[in-house]
Design an enzyme around this catalytic site. Structure first.
Site, mmCIF file in Angstrom:
data_model
loop_
_atom_site.group_PDB
_atom_site.id
_atom_site.type_symbol
_atom_site.label_atom_id
_atom_site.label_comp_id
_atom_site.label_asym_id
_atom_site.label_seq_id
_atom_site.Cartn_x
_atom_site.Cartn_y
_atom_site.Cartn_z
ATOM 1 N N PRO A 92 0.819 -1.221 0.000
ATOM 2 C CA PRO A 92 0.000 0.000 0.000
ATOM 3 C C PRO A 92 0.850 1.267 0.000
ATOM 4 O O PRO A 92 0.336 2.361 -0.228
ATOM 5 C CB PRO A 92 -0.828 -0.120 1.284
ATOM 6 C CG PRO A 92 -0.145 -1.142 2.119
ATOM 7 C CD PRO A 92 0.626 -2.034 1.205
ATOM 8 N N GLU A 119 2.601 -7.581 9.141
ATOM 9 C CA GLU A 119 2.754 -6.132 9.318
ATOM 10 C C GLU A 119 3.625 -5.521 8.230
ATOM 11 O O GLU A 119 3.665 -4.327 8.034
ATOM 12 C CB GLU A 119 3.361 -5.822 10.690
ATOM 13 C CG GLU A 119 2.379 -5.908 11.826
ATOM 14 C CD GLU A 119 1.136 -5.054 11.578
ATOM 15 O OE1 GLU A 119 1.270 -3.826 11.487
ATOM 16 O OE2 GLU A 119 0.043 -5.636 11.475
ATOM 17 N N ARG A 157 -3.741 -9.105 -20.474
ATOM 18 C CA ARG A 157 -4.676 -8.740 -21.539
ATOM 19 C C ARG A 157 -4.050 -7.817 -22.563
ATOM 20 O O ARG A 157 -4.616 -7.613 -23.638
ATOM 21 C CB ARG A 157 -5.963 -8.151 -20.941
ATOM 22 C CG ARG A 157 -5.752 -6.926 -20.107
ATOM 23 C CD ARG A 157 -6.946 -6.661 -19.219
ATOM 24 N NE ARG A 157 -8.152 -6.479 -19.993
ATOM 25 C CZ ARG A 157 -8.416 -5.405 -20.721
ATOM 26 N NH1 ARG A 157 -7.531 -4.434 -20.792
ATOM 27 N NH2 ARG A 157 -9.543 -5.303 -21.381
ATOM 28 N N ASP A 172 -10.544 0.404 -24.305
ATOM 29 C CA ASP A 172 -10.910 0.350 -22.885
ATOM 30 C C ASP A 172 -10.904 1.724 -22.247
ATOM 31 O O ASP A 172 -10.255 2.624 -22.725
ATOM 32 C CB ASP A 172 -9.851 -0.432 -22.106
ATOM 33 C CG ASP A 172 -9.974 -1.894 -22.334
ATOM 34 O OD1 ASP A 172 -11.030 -2.326 -22.787
ATOM 35 O OD2 ASP A 172 -8.991 -2.590 -22.058
HETATM 36 N N1 ADE Z 1 -0.853 -5.080 0.123
HETATM 37 C C1 ADE Z 1 -1.669 -4.615 1.077
HETATM 38 N N2 ADE Z 1 -2.416 -3.601 0.629
HETATM 39 C C2 ADE Z 1 -2.061 -3.406 -0.674
HETATM 40 C C3 ADE Z 1 -2.464 -2.499 -1.675
HETATM 41 N N3 ADE Z 1 -3.391 -1.566 -1.454
HETATM 42 N N4 ADE Z 1 -1.868 -2.588 -2.877
HETATM 43 C C4 ADE Z 1 -0.916 -3.504 -3.106
HETATM 44 N N5 ADE Z 1 -0.503 -4.389 -2.197
HETATM 45 C C5 ADE Z 1 -1.057 -4.338 -0.984
#
Ligand code: ADE
Length: 280
Positions: A92, A119, A157, A172
């Site tokens: 993230p 974590e 794709r 697309d």
């Molecule tokens: N791992 C945990 N959350 C994630 C996200 N939003 N994008 C990519 N990998 C992740």
């Protein structure tokens, strides 16, 4: 293209890779996908892949050794001196995945996708591997596996010969652009019957006038983008490329160097030189 996936949940990929577009891409020979279990590389007796965080706190942290050895083992398979995998860590904290980045990744000969869990991952192995860090959105998943699947689907794709003519990727959402290069959302689509539940198909689509249909679709794309995603018309990542992290081109001295992302490739850059090993 070859994709290696490193995960502690390899079974998650079985159904995914056997279904729909990824399966077609594999059957066409346009994609080969190899899923590796990080746990199989844990050098300790109990095949432990995680441990408690130094400094305390909740959760567990994935250890350096199993990840590093799994990367080395995967990358040494079927390796050639000219093809080096672009390493990608799904996290993230990464760069938000966009269609221009997908298009860039789809043109690489080899990707290595690293899925984190718990974590997080010990920062030292991230520094050592220096991956491109990718997020699939501003929310936290319990691991990188779903992100890896999103990325595999999006690049599969785009491989030549994978999509049928009628479902061309060029039309697309996010692939059609204005002359200025802004990405547009897709236009609405209709099929039979001509009337359903009192709702009718727009006349122009039944007119047989192909030029008028094309004009209508373009207008719809622009109007939808204006209404739903005006930000796309203001900020175009290709017209205005942001610096991106180097894909394992060199070893940064510290996490600070990584955070500055100084000599990063941009999406429009030449593709292959940047993945060459240091000193190559
Ligand atoms: N791992 C945990 N959350 C994630 C996200 N939003 N994008 C990519 N990998 C992740």
């Amino acid at each position: 293209m070859r994709i290696d996936v490193l995960t502690i949940f390899p079974d998650l990929f079985t159904g995914f890779l056997a279904t729909s577009i990824p399966a077609n891409a594999i059957a066409e020979g346009a994609l080969s996908c190899h899923v590796h279990d990080i746990r199989a590389h844990a050098a300790n007796k109990h095949h432990k892949v995680d441990d408690r965080p130094f400094g305390g706190g909740p959760g567990m942290v994935m250890m350096c050794q199993p990840i590093f050895d799994a990367v080395q083992a995967a990358e040494s398979q079927d390796s050639s001196p000219d093809v080096r995998a672009v390493r990608v860590l799904l996290t993230p904290q990464g760069e938000r995945l966009t269609q221009p980045r997908v298009e860039w990744l789809a043109q690489q000969p080899r990707l290595l996708l690293l899925c984190g869990h718990y974590e997080g991952i010990d920062e030292r192995v991230i520094e050592e591997l220096n991956p491109l860090e990718i997020s699939i959105g501003d929310y936290v998943l319990s691991g990188g596996e779903l992100g890896a699947m999103v990325l595999i689907d999006a690049v599969a794709r785009l491989q030549p010969g994978v999509l049928g003519h009628e479902e061309s990727a060029a039309e697309d959402s996010f692939s059609v652009r204005t002359p200025e290069g802004a990405h547009l959302l897709d236009c609405p689509h209709y099929t039979r019957p001509r009337e359903w539940n009192g709702r009718v198909v727009p006349d122009v689509l039944l007119s047989g006038d192909h030029a008028a249909v094309d004009r209508w679709r373009d207008e719809q794309r622009i109007e939808r983008t204006r209404m739903r995603r005006p930000d796309l018309l203001q900020h175009d990542p290709l017209a205005n490329p942001q610096p991106l992290p180097a894909a394992n081109t060199h070893k940064p001295a510290t996490h600070v160097a990584r955070a500055t992302r100084s000599n990063a490739p941009k999406i429009g850059d030449e593709l292959h030189g940047q993945t060459a090993p240091e000193g190559a």
